[in-house]
Design a protein around this motif. Structure first.
Motif, PDB file in Angstrom:
ATOM      1  N   GLU A 350       9.163   0.632  -8.055  1.00  0.00           N
ATOM      2  CA  GLU A 350       7.706   0.674  -8.000  1.00  0.00           C
ATOM      3  C   GLU A 350       7.104  -0.727  -8.062  1.00  0.00           C
ATOM      4  O   GLU A 350       6.143  -1.039  -7.347  1.00  0.00           O
ATOM      5  CB  GLU A 350       7.175   1.542  -9.144  1.00  0.00           C
ATOM      6  CG  GLU A 350       7.522   3.025  -8.975  1.00  0.00           C
ATOM      7  CD  GLU A 350       7.194   3.843 -10.207  1.00  0.00           C
ATOM      8  OE1 GLU A 350       6.677   3.267 -11.199  1.00  0.00           O
ATOM      9  OE2 GLU A 350       7.457   5.074 -10.196  1.00  0.00           O
ATOM     10  N   TRP A 351       7.674  -1.594  -8.914  1.00  0.00           N
ATOM     11  CA  TRP A 351       7.174  -2.968  -8.999  1.00  0.00           C
ATOM     12  C   TRP A 351       7.480  -3.726  -7.711  1.00  0.00           C
ATOM     13  O   TRP A 351       6.674  -4.539  -7.254  1.00  0.00           O
ATOM     14  CB  TRP A 351       7.777  -3.691 -10.197  1.00  0.00           C
ATOM     15  CG  TRP A 351       7.249  -3.249 -11.530  1.00  0.00           C
ATOM     16  CD1 TRP A 351       7.948  -2.712 -12.563  1.00  0.00           C
ATOM     17  CD2 TRP A 351       5.881  -3.320 -11.974  1.00  0.00           C
ATOM     18  NE1 TRP A 351       7.112  -2.423 -13.622  1.00  0.00           N
ATOM     19  CE2 TRP A 351       5.837  -2.798 -13.289  1.00  0.00           C
ATOM     20  CE3 TRP A 351       4.693  -3.766 -11.389  1.00  0.00           C
ATOM     21  CZ2 TRP A 351       4.660  -2.712 -14.025  1.00  0.00           C
ATOM     22  CZ3 TRP A 351       3.514  -3.685 -12.121  1.00  0.00           C
ATOM     23  CH2 TRP A 351       3.509  -3.161 -13.409  1.00  0.00           C
ATOM     24  N   LEU A 352       8.656  -3.463  -7.123  1.00  0.00           N
ATOM     25  CA  LEU A 352       9.009  -4.104  -5.853  1.00  0.00           C
ATOM     26  C   LEU A 352       8.037  -3.685  -4.751  1.00  0.00           C
ATOM     27  O   LEU A 352       7.610  -4.509  -3.925  1.00  0.00           O
ATOM     28  CB  LEU A 352      10.441  -3.738  -5.457  1.00  0.00           C
ATOM     29  CG  LEU A 352      11.554  -4.701  -5.855  1.00  0.00           C
ATOM     30  CD1 LEU A 352      12.902  -4.125  -5.486  1.00  0.00           C
ATOM     31  CD2 LEU A 352      11.360  -6.064  -5.200  1.00  0.00           C
ATOM     32  N   GLU A 353       7.700  -2.428  -4.710  1.00  0.00           N
ATOM     33  CA  GLU A 353       6.757  -1.944  -3.702  1.00  0.00           C
ATOM     34  C   GLU A 353       5.395  -2.614  -3.860  1.00  0.00           C
ATOM     35  O   GLU A 353       4.723  -2.930  -2.871  1.00  0.00           O
ATOM     36  CB  GLU A 353       6.638  -0.422  -3.823  1.00  0.00           C
ATOM     37  CG  GLU A 353       7.881   0.318  -3.329  1.00  0.00           C
ATOM     38  CD  GLU A 353       7.872   1.791  -3.701  1.00  0.00           C
ATOM     39  OE1 GLU A 353       6.953   2.206  -4.442  1.00  0.00           O
ATOM     40  OE2 GLU A 353       8.787   2.522  -3.267  1.00  0.00           O
ATOM     41  N   LYS A 354       4.994  -2.844  -5.101  1.00  0.00           N
ATOM     42  CA  LYS A 354       3.731  -3.539  -5.355  1.00  0.00           C
ATOM     43  C   LYS A 354       3.819  -4.987  -4.873  1.00  0.00           C
ATOM     44  O   LYS A 354       2.871  -5.514  -4.272  1.00  0.00           O
ATOM     45  CB  LYS A 354       3.396  -3.499  -6.852  1.00  0.00           C
ATOM     46  CG  LYS A 354       2.058  -4.137  -7.203  1.00  0.00           C
ATOM     47  CD  LYS A 354       0.893  -3.386  -6.602  1.00  0.00           C
ATOM     48  CE  LYS A 354      -0.437  -3.956  -7.062  1.00  0.00           C
ATOM     49  NZ  LYS A 354      -1.597  -3.262  -6.444  1.00  0.00           N
ATOM     50  N   ALA A 355       4.950  -5.634  -5.125  1.00  0.00           N
ATOM     51  CA  ALA A 355       5.143  -7.015  -4.678  1.00  0.00           C
ATOM     52  C   ALA A 355       5.082  -7.093  -3.156  1.00  0.00           C
ATOM     53  O   ALA A 355       4.472  -8.012  -2.584  1.00  0.00           O
ATOM     54  CB  ALA A 355       6.478  -7.552  -5.194  1.00  0.00           C
ATOM     55  N   ILE A 356       5.705  -6.132  -2.469  1.00  0.00           N
ATOM     56  CA  ILE A 356       5.693  -6.105  -1.006  1.00  0.00           C
ATOM     57  C   ILE A 356       4.264  -5.925  -0.492  1.00  0.00           C
ATOM     58  O   ILE A 356       3.840  -6.561   0.481  1.00  0.00           O
ATOM     59  CB  ILE A 356       6.607  -4.973  -0.496  1.00  0.00           C
ATOM     60  CG1 ILE A 356       8.073  -5.321  -0.772  1.00  0.00           C
ATOM     61  CG2 ILE A 356       6.389  -4.731   1.002  1.00  0.00           C
ATOM     62  CD1 ILE A 356       9.024  -4.167  -0.538  1.00  0.00           C
TER      63      ILE A 356
END
Length: 379
Positions: A350-356
């Motif tokens: 979920e944090w990676l998706e936010k970063a993307i």
């Protein structure tokens, strides 16, 4: 490779200023602020920064051409040559030309960026440069505040005209990878050359060779006439030479044009203390306190905390960084790493998706996608 920060007197400053009509207002050039009556120009020898000894040129070209057409791209061949060449290298904080670096087998990050450029020119490869920041480390010598800084090179791969590239392929050549370091922006060949001369100016300043330092500052200004990094160096030179009024004028000019960072403010505070100007000193100390809340410094602190297993501290720093700059992708990436290391893979995704979602640079976004793909594949 060994880890070492390239210690510079000056860190790169961020410059932004607009007039009431919203038109950009350029600050005076550093050359225009220097007290020319106080210093005598020194004739500097013509320096071929990127020249290599003939035998070294031949050795590299033999290595390079023998491996072309194999499984390695041209930029990767250059990378491996450097990696082999620097096996016994002494990472000494001295600023040298390409030829001096090879002959002495030592040098700092600027020296090695210059060396990389020299090989790239021989191979006909294009390059780009990147400024890299790390958690600031301050020290004093002769009443001068120093700050760590770093510079690295990207050697681009030859491109196929029939292929459309989302990200230009190439090799990042980073001689001093440091914990808690992060990319802060693109730089150009003129920036590299300017840093070479500003480093020499700093070395001359420490040796109290003020005329030589003055001359190197002027030389650096030929390549980056509005480089805010030189303002601080020029002010320190005037203070060390006894021209406190001139030093204060340079600092005031910098601040009027919103040229502020902790390095400049620290050195201005040293001058205020020397002038016994308590009002100015209090103001600068207040600005320094605020400057410590820079989101990138919080990010660097968080990375170091995470590397040391201090996850609670790292999370707190990242939350503070997000509160200051919620548009940055890096804090979210760090939260993804922390969650992954603690076994919470769903939160990490979920944090990676936010970063993307937040990242604008294609290269970084592709890296984040790769990390997310690896997580999805694992699950």
């Amino acid at each position: 490779m060994k880890q070492l920060f390239c210690i510079l007197l000056i860190s790169m400053l961020l410059l932004g200023c607009a007039s009431k009509s919203n038109q950009p207002v350029m600050p005076p050039r550093v050359a225009d602020l220097l007290n020319s009556t106080l210093f005598q120009p020194v004739t500097l020898k013509d320096t071929e920064l990127f020249a290599l000894p003939i035998d070294e040129q031949q050795q590299f070209l033999d290595y390079f051409t023998q491996r072309q057409g194999g499984y390695l791209r041209d930029d990767q061949i250059l990378y491996h040559y450097l990696e082999n060449k620097l096996t016994n290298f002494n990472y000494y904080s001295e600023t040298l030309t390409a030829s001096e670096t090879i002959q002495k087998q030592k040098g700092n990050c600027i020296s090695l960026a210059i060396l990389t450029q020299a090989y790239a020119q021989l191979a006909g490869l294009k390059t780009g440069f990147q400024s890299v920041s790390s958690e600031p480390v301050y020290s004093k010598e002769s009443n001068i505040v120093y700050v760590s800084g770093h510079f690295r090179t990207k050697v681009y791969a030859p491109l196929d005209d029939e292929v459309t590239y989302l990200i230009t392929p190439g090799s990042i050549i980073d001689y001093f990878p440091s914990r808690g370091s992060f990319y802060t922006g693109k730089a150009h060949l003129n920036d590299l050359i300017s840093r070479y001369y500003s480093n020499l100016a700093a070395e001359a300043l420490v040796a109290k060779q003020f005329n030589l330092s003055y001359s190197y500052i002027l030389k650096a200004g030929d390549y980056t006439p509005y480089d805010p990094a030189l303002y601080n160096l020029a002010a320190v030179l005037h203070r060390q030479a006894g021209d406190l009024v001139g030093a204060k004028h340079i600092y005031q000019t910098a601040l009027q044009h919103n040229i502020e960072n902790t390095n400049l403010l620290h050195n201005y505070a040293v001058l205020a203390e020397q002038l016994d100007d308590q009002v100015l000193l209090t103001k600068l100390n207040s600005q320094l306190a605020l400057a410590k809340q820079d989101p990138f410094e919080l990010l660097a602190t968080a990375i170091n905390a995470r590397n040391n297993g201090q996850y609670f501290k790292a999370r707190k720093q990242l939350e503070d960084a997000i509160a200051l700059a919620p548009y940055l992708s890096e804090p979210y990436l760090e939260l993804a790493i922390i969650n992954y290391q603690q076994g919470n893979e769903q939160s990490s995704k979920e944090w990676l998706e936010k970063a993307i979602e937040l990242e604008r640079e294609d290269e970084k976004r592709a890296l984040y996608h790769a990390k997310l793909f690896a997580l999805n594949t694992k699950q």
